[in-house]
Design an enzyme around this catalytic site. Structure first.
Site, short mmCIF file in Angstrom:
data_model
loop_
_atom_site.label_atom_id
_atom_site.label_comp_id
_atom_site.label_asym_id
_atom_site.label_seq_id
_atom_site.Cartn_x
_atom_site.Cartn_y
_atom_site.Cartn_z
N ASP A 14 -1.57 1.26 -4.98
CA ASP A 14 -1.34 2.23 -3.92
C ASP A 14 -0.39 1.61 -2.89
O ASP A 14 -0.21 0.39 -2.86
CB ASP A 14 -2.68 2.59 -3.28
CG ASP A 14 -2.53 3.47 -2.06
OD1 ASP A 14 -1.94 4.55 -2.19
OD2 ASP A 14 -2.99 3.05 -0.98
N ASP A 16 0.36 3.13 0.90
CA ASP A 16 -0.01 3.26 2.31
C ASP A 16 -1.38 2.65 2.58
O ASP A 16 -2.38 3.06 2.01
CB ASP A 16 -0.02 4.73 2.73
CG ASP A 16 1.36 5.37 2.58
OD1 ASP A 16 2.30 4.85 3.18
OD2 ASP A 16 1.48 6.37 1.86
N THR A 114 1.65 6.15 -5.38
CA THR A 114 1.44 6.55 -3.99
C THR A 114 1.30 8.05 -3.82
O THR A 114 1.90 8.83 -4.56
CB THR A 114 2.60 6.03 -3.11
OG1 THR A 114 2.42 6.49 -1.77
CG2 THR A 114 3.96 6.54 -3.61
N LYS A 146 -3.71 12.54 -5.99
CA LYS A 146 -5.00 11.95 -5.68
C LYS A 146 -5.81 12.94 -4.84
O LYS A 146 -5.24 13.67 -4.04
CB LYS A 146 -4.81 10.65 -4.89
CG LYS A 146 -3.98 9.60 -5.62
CD LYS A 146 -3.73 8.38 -4.72
CE LYS A 146 -2.81 7.38 -5.37
NZ LYS A 146 -2.56 6.18 -4.53
N ASP A 171 -7.03 1.48 -0.99
CA ASP A 171 -7.65 1.21 0.31
C ASP A 171 -8.49 2.37 0.83
O ASP A 171 -9.17 2.21 1.85
CB ASP A 171 -6.58 0.86 1.35
CG ASP A 171 -5.76 2.08 1.76
OD1 ASP A 171 -5.65 2.36 2.96
OD2 ASP A 171 -5.20 2.74 0.86
#
Length: 221
Positions: A14, A16, A114, A146, A171
């Protein structure tokens, strides 16, 4: 003597909040938009938008917070604000470049997966170094975003590897759900609460704590 542990077939990262500290910039963009619309932007409200693609965030804002602008204009405003924040500069997360360089040295291909738009991903790749990635998958480049597994499945397919042999790095709970639904092992470095350790999930405080050789992977069956 026992044989050394197998390395992951690929590292699916990922962006960000994971490799660069842009999750806070994204949530700041959402918070700013909410305040402009007269809606309180508490931490509890903002947590639902962590890791969300722009379009999904816009749909949620309109549905749950009664934003009168409509989904398209809401998404456009969020995108403009977030892109401007990223263009002004991003901070690479501690240990991120070391992890990517270690993967490259070990012959483990890395993919960027992402929820950000392609133009934002390309801005960040200039900072991270596009040469560190075999490929990237941005928002809209898989059938669903996602928390659906499609972006991770797309990255694994393009690399020619089984998702079950891959290590995903995330995250947020949204990203974690996508990676686990795709069948990946998950290394979580949480920027918001909600990711729970499990049989396929390891949670660490920082990418600086990671050595890829510490994550044994059995071949998929």
């Amino acid at each position: 003597m026992s044989s050394p542990p197998a390395l992951p077939a690929a590292l699916l990262c990922d962006m960000d909040g994971t490799l660069v500290d842009t999750e806070h910039q994204w949530l700041a963009a959402v918070a700013g938009f909410l305040r402009e619309q007269g809606v309180p932007a508490s931490d509890g409200v903002l947590a639902a938008f962590a890791g969300a693609p722009v379009e999904a965030a816009a749909e949620r804002l309109v549905r749950e917070h009664g934003i009168a602008l409509g989904v398209r204009e809401t998404a456009a405003r969020l995108d403009r604000d977030f892109t401007a924040r990223v263009a002004a500069g991003v901070t690479v997360q501690p240990g991120a470049l070391r992890l990517l360089d270690r993967a490259q040295a070990l012959g483990v291909p890395a993919a960027l997966v992402t929820a950000s738009e392609r133009h934002v991903a390309d801005l960040v790749l200039r900072t991270l170094g596009a040469h560190r990635f075999a490929l990237s998958v941005a928002s809209g480049e898989a059938p669903r975003g996602k928390p659906h597994p499609d972006p991770y499945l797309a990255a694994a397919a393009r690399l020619g590897v089984d998702p079950a042999d891959c290590l995903a790095v995330e995250d947020t709970p949204t990203g974690a759900a996508a990676a686990l639904a795709a069948g990946c092992r998950l290394l979580a470095v949480p920027s918001v609460p909600g990711i729970v350790p499990g049989p396929r999930t390891a949670v660490v405080a920082s990418l600086e704590d990671i050595d890829l050789t510490d994550f044994p992977f059995a071949p998929a069956v």
